[in-house]
Each structure stands twice: as C-alpha cells, then as structure tokens.
Motif scaffolding. Sequence first.
Motif, PDB file in Angstrom:
ATOM      1  N   LEU A  69     -38.746  -6.378 -18.806  1.00 46.86           N
ATOM      2  CA  LEU A  69     -39.914  -6.619 -19.662  1.00 46.86           C
ATOM      3  C   LEU A  69     -40.889  -5.450 -19.592  1.00 46.86           C
ATOM      4  CD1 LEU A  69     -40.518 -10.426 -19.021  1.00 46.86           C
ATOM      5  CD2 LEU A  69     -39.619  -9.365 -21.094  1.00 46.86           C
ATOM      6  N   ARG A  70     -41.014  -4.827 -18.415  1.00 46.17           N
ATOM      7  CA  ARG A  70     -41.880  -3.649 -18.296  1.00 46.17           C
ATOM      8  C   ARG A  70     -41.323  -2.497 -19.123  1.00 46.17           C
ATOM      9  NH1 ARG A  70     -42.718  -5.935 -13.431  1.00 46.17           N
ATOM     10  NH2 ARG A  70     -44.903  -6.319 -12.978  1.00 46.17           N
ATOM     11  N   ALA A  71     -40.010  -2.349 -19.103  1.00 46.07           N
ATOM     12  CA  ALA A  71     -39.372  -1.278 -19.868  1.00 46.07           C
ATOM     13  C   ALA A  71     -39.576  -1.494 -21.369  1.00 46.07           C
ATOM     14  CB  ALA A  71     -37.881  -1.212 -19.539  1.00 46.07           C
ATOM     15  N   ARG A  72     -39.610  -2.763 -21.804  1.00 44.84           N
ATOM     16  CA  ARG A  72     -39.804  -3.065 -23.225  1.00 44.84           C
ATOM     17  C   ARG A  72     -41.281  -3.091 -23.608  1.00 44.84           C
ATOM     18  NH1 ARG A  72     -35.808  -7.977 -23.256  1.00 44.84           N
ATOM     19  NH2 ARG A  72     -37.748  -9.119 -23.505  1.00 44.84           N
ATOM     20  N   GLY A  73     -42.170  -2.982 -22.626  1.00 44.42           N
ATOM     21  CA  GLY A  73     -43.603  -2.960 -22.914  1.00 44.42           C
ATOM     22  C   GLY A  73     -44.241  -4.325 -22.994  1.00 44.42           C
ATOM     23  N   VAL A  74     -43.521  -5.366 -22.591  1.00 45.19           N
ATOM     24  CA  VAL A  74     -44.100  -6.714 -22.609  1.00 45.19           C
ATOM     25  C   VAL A  74     -45.038  -6.887 -21.425  1.00 45.19           C
ATOM     26  CG1 VAL A  74     -43.569  -9.180 -22.518  1.00 45.19           C
ATOM     27  CG2 VAL A  74     -42.087  -7.639 -23.803  1.00 45.19           C
TER      28      VAL A  74
END
Length: 145
Positions: A69-74
């Motif tokens: 989720l951090r990688a996707r910006g969430v």
Amino acid sequence: MANGQQKAQQNVDSFEVWKATQSDDDFLQIVHRGQLKRSEVAKAIGCGKSALTQNPILRESLENLETELRARGVLPPFTAESETVKSSPKEYDASQASRQLESRRLSQLEAENIELKAKVRALESRLERFGELSETLSEMGFMPR
C-alpha cells in the motif's frame, strides 16, 4: 473444534480473502497513524487483535500488505525517524509512574487549595461584617453576653 494451528491458518485465509475484496478507498478508511488500524482489520477478518501480532504468518502478511500500500501511495511512506524508532525499543523509565502519581496529586492539591482560598475569602468577609456590627453595638452600649 479447531486446534491452535488450524485456527491460525483460518485467520490467515480470512485475511487473504478480506485483502482481495478491499479497494484502495476501503484501505484509506481504516488508516490510523500511517498504518492500517489493527482493531478494524481484526474485526473484518473475525479474529482477535492479538492474532495480528502473535501469528507470524498473519503478521508478515499484514506487513507485506502495508508495504504494498505504501508503494501504491495509499499509505504514507516511512520516514528515517520512524524506521529508527521502530527498530529500537523504547527504554523503560521507572520514575515515570511516580511522576504521574505526583502530577495527579499536585493537581488535586491545587484544586483543594483554590477551594480553601475561596472559603477563607468568604469567611473573612463575614468576619469583617460581624466585626463592624460588634463595634457598633459596643459604641451604643449593648454588649452581648
């Protein structure tokens, strides 16, 4: 009745099903302090919050989800400071409990002090009024017995 290992696997399976059914917006609704709110995740998969930390497979799956989720910006990215705080445990401060007790006691004493000062002011005003009355009576020649 399922034993502990079977229950742990059921929790992991429930987590995987839950994770697959969630959208980024759903994850955004349960973000708290830069990570997914553990109580909401536990409620959604039908297990106790302790299972998220005690079950190593489930804990790793949750951490992997948060990384994804951090990688996707969430989720917000980790800062250097948060990484060092996470890796080093907090030192135990033995005097903290006594400081909290002292702080609580101090606030109680301050409140009591304020109440007593108000009571003293009220009594002094009454004493002043009765002192004037006593003085007037003695000038008039009426002395109370």
